[in-house]
Design a protein around this motif. Sequence first.
Motif, PDB file in Angstrom:
ATOM      1  N   SER A 120       7.794  18.318   2.675  1.00  0.00           N
ATOM      2  CA  SER A 120       6.788  17.654   3.504  1.00  0.00           C
ATOM      3  C   SER A 120       7.414  16.578   4.375  1.00  0.00           C
ATOM      4  CB  SER A 120       5.699  17.043   2.624  1.00  0.00           C
ATOM      5  OG  SER A 120       5.065  18.027   1.831  1.00  0.00           O
TER       6      SER A 120
ATOM      7  N   ARG B 113      10.948   9.306   7.661  1.00  0.00           N
ATOM      8  CA  ARG B 113      11.479   8.311   8.604  1.00  0.00           C
ATOM      9  C   ARG B 113      12.720   7.633   8.053  1.00  0.00           C
ATOM     10  NH1 ARG B 113       5.993   6.948   8.911  1.00  0.00           N
ATOM     11  NH2 ARG B 113       6.400   5.086   7.632  1.00  0.00           N
TER      12      ARG B 113
ATOM     13  N   SER C   9       1.261   7.617  -2.834  1.00  0.00           N
ATOM     14  CA  SER C   9       0.382   7.390  -1.682  1.00  0.00           C
ATOM     15  C   SER C   9       0.456   8.580  -0.728  1.00  0.00           C
ATOM     16  CB  SER C   9       0.787   6.107  -0.955  1.00  0.00           C
ATOM     17  OG  SER C   9       2.103   6.231  -0.454  1.00  0.00           O
ATOM     18  N   PRO C  10      -0.631   8.879  -0.012  1.00  0.00           N
ATOM     19  CA  PRO C  10      -0.620  10.043   0.897  1.00  0.00           C
ATOM     20  C   PRO C  10       0.333   9.891   2.069  1.00  0.00           C
ATOM     21  CG  PRO C  10      -2.655   8.776   1.132  1.00  0.00           C
ATOM     22  CD  PRO C  10      -1.945   8.208  -0.056  1.00  0.00           C
ATOM     23  N   ASP C  11       0.681   8.672   2.452  1.00  0.00           N
ATOM     24  CA  ASP C  11       1.584   8.460   3.585  1.00  0.00           C
ATOM     25  C   ASP C  11       3.056   8.444   3.167  1.00  0.00           C
ATOM     26  OD1 ASP C  11      -0.623   8.229   5.214  1.00  0.00           O
ATOM     27  OD2 ASP C  11      -0.733   6.048   4.996  1.00  0.00           O
TER      28      ASP C  11
ATOM     29  N   LYS D 207       0.810  -1.214   0.000  1.00  0.00           N
ATOM     30  CA  LYS D 207       0.000   0.000   0.000  1.00  0.00           C
ATOM     31  C   LYS D 207       0.846   1.267   0.000  1.00  0.00           C
ATOM     32  CE  LYS D 207      -3.839  -2.153   2.507  1.00  0.00           C
ATOM     33  NZ  LYS D 207      -4.735  -2.044   3.688  1.00  0.00           N
ATOM     34  N   MET D 208       2.131   1.134  -0.239  1.00  0.00           N
ATOM     35  CA  MET D 208       3.028   2.285  -0.191  1.00  0.00           C
ATOM     36  C   MET D 208       3.588   2.531  -1.587  1.00  0.00           C
ATOM     37  SD  MET D 208       4.332   4.716   1.486  1.00  0.00           S
ATOM     38  CE  MET D 208       3.800   4.217   3.121  1.00  0.00           C
TER      39      MET D 208
ATOM     40  N   ALA E 222       5.685  10.963   4.998  1.00  0.00           N
ATOM     41  CA  ALA E 222       6.089  10.514   6.337  1.00  0.00           C
ATOM     42  C   ALA E 222       7.048   9.333   6.244  1.00  0.00           C
ATOM     43  CB  ALA E 222       4.850  10.138   7.157  1.00  0.00           C
ATOM     44  N   PHE E 223       6.778   8.407   5.326  1.00  0.00           N
ATOM     45  CA  PHE E 223       7.674   7.269   5.124  1.00  0.00           C
ATOM     46  C   PHE E 223       9.057   7.748   4.685  1.00  0.00           C
ATOM     47  CE2 PHE E 223       9.486   4.462   1.863  1.00  0.00           C
ATOM     48  CZ  PHE E 223       9.735   3.318   2.610  1.00  0.00           C
TER      49      PHE E 223
END
Length: 645
Positions: free
Chosen positions: A162, A66, A57-59, A52-53, A62-63
């Motif tokens: 972001s 990290r 993708s909207p996440d 799902k990455m 953040a990924f």
Amino acid sequence: MLRQLTAPRSAARKGGVVGVDIAPTGLRLAKMAHGADGPRLLGCREVPFGPKMGPDSPDFPAFLGRQLNEFLQGDKGLELWSLASSAQAELLHVNIPRVPPSRVSDTVYWTAQKERPFDPAQFVMDYEIQGDVDDKGIAKRRALVYLVPAAEVARVTALFASAGHRLAGLTISPLALQTIFRRNWTPGADRPCANVFIGRNWSRIDIFTGGELVLSRGVNTGLSSLADALAEGYNERLRLRAEAAARPAPPAPSGPLAPESAMELDLDLEILPEQDRPAGTPTLELELEPAPAMPLPEPAAPPARMDAETARQVLSARLLGGEPDPALPGAELDEAEVVELAGSAVHRLGRQLDRTFHHFSELHGGAVVEHMLFSGVVSSSQALLDALARDLGIPAELLDPLASDACRVGAAGLPGARADRLALNLVTGLALSDSTDTPNLLHTYKAKDRALQVVRQGNAVYAVFLALVLALAGVWFWQDGVARGKRAELGQLRGRIAAFQPVVDQNLLLNLAGDLGRKRLRLKDLSRRYEGLALFNELSALLPESVLLRNVSVELPGPAAAQAKAPAAKGAPAPAQAGFVVLDGQVAGDPEMYDARLAAFLIRLEGSPLFEGAVIHERQVLRPAAGGEVLRFVVHVRVRKEGAA
């Protein structure tokens, strides 16, 4: 020396560079330390995306944040370099005339606009000069211009912002590979060579000469084309085999024995007529029975056809040295068979390479591509490289800058498999980047021109300051020399004073001053005594031939008059008293020249150091008894005195 002063100074790098390649399947990172001994690989990492990455993708921000924080380990002195998509980027080479440095950018811009019109608001443009060329007998300069959509640059910059990180550099994949060649991290970088990147849906051909990207072209043959060709070839083989199996078998020979069950006997018999047979000769009789009928095999089910997705899985597994799923159609094929069945796409790629190499040779005066380098995951297949090398007759190798032993020293996470290392080629080029060797979309020619202008202005101020310091130093040395000369002269005078006899003291100076005063008085007395004679002598010298003096009266102040008119204030010097001279004369000759001759005489009087302020008191024309006319005049002239008002 002048070029060094006018060139921009690059700041010394304290840390290193981290390359970030956001690939379709995973995040690739590499870290380089840039020191005096050259770049050194510190570590690399590839993080595959989950189901799902992905970059869309909207996440993902953040990924990304990290992973970068974990990879950087809190080191704030590292620069981040990443890639903008080169799918919509354009590369073109333009030739510009030799112009002054201040006009190079404008010349490149308008030449690029002529070659490929574009909207400067929609594209980010940058360029770099690659050297001098001979364009039909005219000396010109060659520039590599690249255009990238401004929206793509803004998207990547915003993505890292972001994620909590700021990009120091952004480039495109051909220019990242150019950095590898410029850093000499691949053998043969000084010779004309081609790098072929085989991607999913397309391939890119980049030709480098001496570390410079001289030609870049994209073609539509990629992994998908190879998979389609493999599926087509495999299905064609199935069709041919099915047709061969469907043909009727040839008829069996007549007789009771089937060909498979017949027995072959080799007998050496001599057949004699019955009347010639000796008595008691044994007789051989053969009694043959037909063999039982064998059951025919059941017809096998036709094998499954290969679709595009299955072909891609089999192709990727075999070319990468892996094993596909045994249940997949084509899983029985080996690497050589896969390349052979995909031969139509392989040969098509070879023809595209050949046309590109011929185009390069025409553009560069017959230069020949001497060897090929391949990058991309599927390029690790030696069978594929051998097939392309046979088609073109050019040696084919892998672009594997991380294969050297120097990269393995201190490098954490360096994969041992060749296919895994090839996936890190672009991120290696990013980690090798800096603003000197790698074009930067975040610091284009406009920013470089502004920085260069600031540097030149600073250098101009520095040069003026240096010239002023040198001038002041010269004045100081000159004044120091003059002072030394004066000190030497003073020393000589002091020596003369010390050697003077008699010894100079106050009484001697007073006596000398008294003698000097008396001498001055005597000189003044003599000047007053002979002042009248001096005035007459001066008048005789100034008198023109046409002017006659009938009477000259001199009135000079005496010593008593000077004392009577002395000022009352004590200590104030007495002003000098002026005398007068009255001139009674006449001008003879042409009546029309009377005034001119009289004026010339007066001018002579004014120019004399003894007279000033000549004033005409009387002027009349007379007719003497002897006949004719004369101009009679009376002029008062003041005697010039030193200190007179």
